[in-house]
Design an enzyme around this catalytic site. Structure first.
Site, PDB file in Angstrom:
ATOM      1  CG  PHE A   1     -31.854 -50.842 -23.582  1.00  0.00           C
ATOM      2  CD1 PHE A   1     -32.682 -50.880 -24.692  1.00  0.00           C
ATOM      3  CD2 PHE A   1     -30.689 -50.060 -23.664  1.00  0.00           C
ATOM      4  CE1 PHE A   1     -32.386 -50.152 -25.854  1.00  0.00           C
ATOM      5  CE2 PHE A   1     -30.387 -49.340 -24.815  1.00  0.00           C
ATOM      6  CZ  PHE A   1     -31.240 -49.389 -25.909  1.00  0.00           C
TER       7      PHE A   1
ATOM      8  CE1 TYR B   1     -35.907 -43.032 -29.041  1.00  0.00           C
ATOM      9  CE2 TYR B   1     -38.065 -43.191 -28.062  1.00  0.00           C
ATOM     10  CZ  TYR B   1     -36.701 -43.203 -27.941  1.00  0.00           C
ATOM     11  OH  TYR B   1     -36.128 -43.404 -26.704  1.00  0.00           O
TER      12      TYR B   1
ATOM     13  N   GLY C   1     -31.912 -55.734 -22.057  1.00  0.00           N
ATOM     14  CA  GLY C   1     -30.694 -55.868 -21.262  1.00  0.00           C
ATOM     15  C   GLY C   1     -29.461 -55.449 -22.050  1.00  0.00           C
TER      16      GLY C   1
HETATM   17  N1  LIG Z   1     -33.602 -42.511 -22.820  1.00  0.00           N
HETATM   18  C1  LIG Z   1     -33.011 -43.213 -23.740  1.00  0.00           C
HETATM   19  O1  LIG Z   1     -31.897 -42.926 -24.149  1.00  0.00           O
HETATM   20  C2  LIG Z   1     -33.683 -44.428 -24.309  1.00  0.00           C
HETATM   21  C3  LIG Z   1     -32.936 -45.329 -25.098  1.00  0.00           C
HETATM   22  C4  LIG Z   1     -33.569 -46.442 -25.586  1.00  0.00           C
HETATM   23  C5  LIG Z   1     -34.918 -46.645 -25.322  1.00  0.00           C
HETATM   24  N2  LIG Z   1     -35.639 -45.750 -24.581  1.00  0.00           N
HETATM   25  C6  LIG Z   1     -37.081 -45.943 -24.290  1.00  0.00           C
HETATM   26  O2  LIG Z   1     -37.209 -47.131 -23.540  1.00  0.00           O
HETATM   27  C7  LIG Z   1     -38.165 -47.989 -24.176  1.00  0.00           C
HETATM   28  C8  LIG Z   1     -37.784 -49.436 -23.890  1.00  0.00           C
HETATM   29  O3  LIG Z   1     -36.596 -49.759 -24.564  1.00  0.00           O
HETATM   30  P1  LIG Z   1     -36.584 -50.787 -25.773  1.00  0.00           P
HETATM   31  O4  LIG Z   1     -37.905 -50.813 -26.430  1.00  0.00           O
HETATM   32  O5  LIG Z   1     -35.422 -50.498 -26.600  1.00  0.00           O
HETATM   33  O6  LIG Z   1     -36.209 -52.155 -25.063  1.00  0.00           O
HETATM   34  P2  LIG Z   1     -36.978 -53.184 -24.091  1.00  0.00           P
HETATM   35  O7  LIG Z   1     -38.288 -52.667 -23.668  1.00  0.00           O
HETATM   36  O8  LIG Z   1     -36.000 -53.594 -23.091  1.00  0.00           O
HETATM   37  O9  LIG Z   1     -37.149 -54.433 -25.037  1.00  0.00           O
HETATM   38  C9  LIG Z   1     -37.725 -54.358 -26.299  1.00  0.00           C
HETATM   39  C10 LIG Z   1     -37.343 -55.634 -27.026  1.00  0.00           C
HETATM   40  O10 LIG Z   1     -37.922 -56.737 -26.364  1.00  0.00           O
HETATM   41  C11 LIG Z   1     -38.890 -57.367 -27.203  1.00  0.00           C
HETATM   42  N3  LIG Z   1     -40.016 -57.655 -26.341  1.00  0.00           N
HETATM   43  C12 LIG Z   1     -40.803 -56.745 -25.704  1.00  0.00           C
HETATM   44  N4  LIG Z   1     -41.718 -57.378 -24.963  1.00  0.00           N
HETATM   45  C13 LIG Z   1     -41.499 -58.699 -25.121  1.00  0.00           C
HETATM   46  C14 LIG Z   1     -42.117 -59.853 -24.604  1.00  0.00           C
HETATM   47  N5  LIG Z   1     -43.152 -59.780 -23.760  1.00  0.00           N
HETATM   48  N6  LIG Z   1     -41.656 -61.072 -24.988  1.00  0.00           N
HETATM   49  C15 LIG Z   1     -40.606 -61.165 -25.831  1.00  0.00           C
HETATM   50  N7  LIG Z   1     -39.974 -60.111 -26.363  1.00  0.00           N
HETATM   51  C16 LIG Z   1     -40.406 -58.887 -26.005  1.00  0.00           C
HETATM   52  C17 LIG Z   1     -39.170 -56.409 -28.308  1.00  0.00           C
HETATM   53  O11 LIG Z   1     -39.480 -57.052 -29.507  1.00  0.00           O
HETATM   54  P3  LIG Z   1     -40.998 -57.128 -30.067  1.00  0.00           P
HETATM   55  O12 LIG Z   1     -41.269 -55.821 -30.720  1.00  0.00           O
HETATM   56  O13 LIG Z   1     -40.947 -58.285 -30.993  1.00  0.00           O
HETATM   57  O14 LIG Z   1     -41.881 -57.377 -28.878  1.00  0.00           O
HETATM   58  C18 LIG Z   1     -37.830 -55.704 -28.431  1.00  0.00           C
HETATM   59  O15 LIG Z   1     -36.938 -56.525 -29.148  1.00  0.00           O
HETATM   60  C19 LIG Z   1     -38.085 -47.584 -25.650  1.00  0.00           C
HETATM   61  O16 LIG Z   1     -39.210 -47.995 -26.387  1.00  0.00           O
HETATM   62  C20 LIG Z   1     -37.936 -46.093 -25.549  1.00  0.00           C
HETATM   63  O17 LIG Z   1     -39.214 -45.481 -25.367  1.00  0.00           O
HETATM   64  C21 LIG Z   1     -35.023 -44.652 -24.061  1.00  0.00           C
END
Ligand SMILES: NC(=O)c1ccc[n+]([C@@H]2O[C@H](COP(=O)([O-])OP(=O)(O)OC[C@H]3O[C@@H](n4cnc5c(N)ncnc54)[C@H](OP(=O)(O)O)[C@@H]3O)[C@@H](O)[C@H]2O)c1
Length: 324
Positions: free
Chosen positions: A222, A61, A226
């Site tokens: 996600f 990351y 989603g």
């Molecule tokens: N194991 C794997 O392969 C893998 C892959 C991907 C991710 N991950 C882990 O999973 C974590 C979560 O995934 P993710 O960050 O990609 O996706 P997520 O948590 O599903 O969503 C993040 C997205 O939602 C927005 N968001 C977050 N909180 C919000 C809220 N309260 N209201 C409106 N928008 C909101 C964020 O933008 P803003 O920044 O504007 O809030 C960003 O666009 C990652 O940070 C990472 O640590 C693991």
């Protein structure tokens, strides 16, 4: 007087082997995308102040050029931001990282580390950047291939590093149930981290249940984004989501998170955000209690396959290649 913000404790706790964590954690993938370094550090510190004691990260990351391929200027690693923001680490903080994929320095391709030496080097990179002498949790993150795709050799390497004291606990990411069986025969698996949410990858309902039956944490990524995945949160939400959100005076994003926590006591949330207000909202979602009727209504939403978004949107194949 405004009421104090909800803390991560509201979501309840789960034991990752010998470590107790709040079920509401934090995902650090997106903090490197923030050009404002100070804001990224503030978000991390605020998360911990609000009771988050489970942070997900990876050495891959980083920006620019890393998982999200955004930004410009000097390279910012999530692991280094975590160290800068939180060192000395609180006693109760569990940092979960992952190894397996990495970027080819020449081609920039997201590829799988296949040799024991490459995996060891990734563990060492995590240790170095986080400034620790051991890693709390390491997930073996695989890139999916059709057919049998054994994790035994790679998981065995991590089990050896666990025996050597460099890793406390092991997990798996982006896997199927047969991978879990294979790995669990080698060493205990404390968590499974897969892409999953209300309308995303619901074929993993069965894997989520299996994890619950075996006392293994299921950690969806996600959960908010989603089927939009790396593209982040959307603003179009089904009427059912809006209805439930309005009934509780919250946002649809918070309902999405709360829905995941309602899938079982072993489900841990790791929402990612670079926005301090979203952070507060996400942690507050851990206090949301949905009624069985609300959960049933949300469950009746169109079940999307992450590979085929129901809105007909074309997913950038380069994005998909980075996470599958
Ligand atoms: N194991 C794997 O392969 C893998 C892959 C991907 C991710 N991950 C882990 O999973 C974590 C979560 O995934 P993710 O960050 O990609 O996706 P997520 O948590 O599903 O969503 C993040 C997205 O939602 C927005 N968001 C977050 N909180 C919000 C809220 N309260 N209201 C409106 N928008 C909101 C964020 O933008 P803003 O920044 O504007 O809030 C960003 O666009 C990652 O940070 C990472 O640590 C693991």
């Amino acid at each position: 007087m405004p009421s104090p913000p909800v803390t991560a404790a509201a979501a309840g706790t789960w034991k990752l082997a010998d470590r107790t964590v709040h079920r509401m954690g934090f995902g650090s993938m997106r903090i490197t995308a923030n050009p404002d370094r100070e804001l990224a550090l503030t978000v991390l510190r605020r998360a911990v102040e609000l009771g988050v004691n489970h942070i997900d990260t990876a050495a891959f990351y980083f920006s620019p050029g890393g998982t999200l391929r955004v930004g410009s200027g000097p390279t910012r690693y999530a692991t280094e931001l975590i160290r800068e923001a939180l060192w000395p680490y609180p006693e109760d903080l569990v940092i979960a990282t992952k190894v397996g994929p990495g970027y080819d320095p020449v081609t920039g391709a997201f590829m799988q580390a296949l040799t024991p030496a490459a995996l060891r080097a990734q563990v060492e990179e995590n240790l170095r950047r986080l400034g620790r002498d051991h890693l709390d949790v390491v997930n073996l993150r695989i890139l999916k291939k059709p057919g049998h795709d054994s994790v035994a050799e790679r998981f065995g390497v991590l089990a050896e590093l666990r025996d050597a004291g460099l890793i406390r606990h092991l997990g798996l990411s982006n896997i199927r149930a047969d991978h879990l069986d294979e790995a669990a025969a080698i060493a205990p698996v404390v968590c499974v981290q897969n892409s999953y949410g209300l309308d995303n990858n619901r074929q993993d309902d069965a894997l989520l249940r299996i994890c619950g039956e075996r006392g293994i944490a299921f950690v969806p990524f996600f959960a908010i984004a989603g089927a939009r995945r790396e593209d982040g949160a959307g603003s179009d939400h089904d009427a059912a989501l809006w209805d439930v959100a309005h009934a509780h005076g919250v946002t649809p994003h918070q309902v999405r998170l709360a829905w995941t926590l309602h899938q079982g006591p072993h489900v841990l949330a790791i929402p990612g955000t670079g926005d301090p207000d979203h952070l507060v909202d996400n942690i507050a979602a851990g206090a949301l209690r949905l009624s069985p009727a609300e959960v049933a209504r949300l469950d009746s939403l169109v079940v999307e396959d992450a590979a085929a978004p129901a809105d007909g949107r074309q997913v950038d194949p380069a994005h998909r290649a980075r996470t599958e």
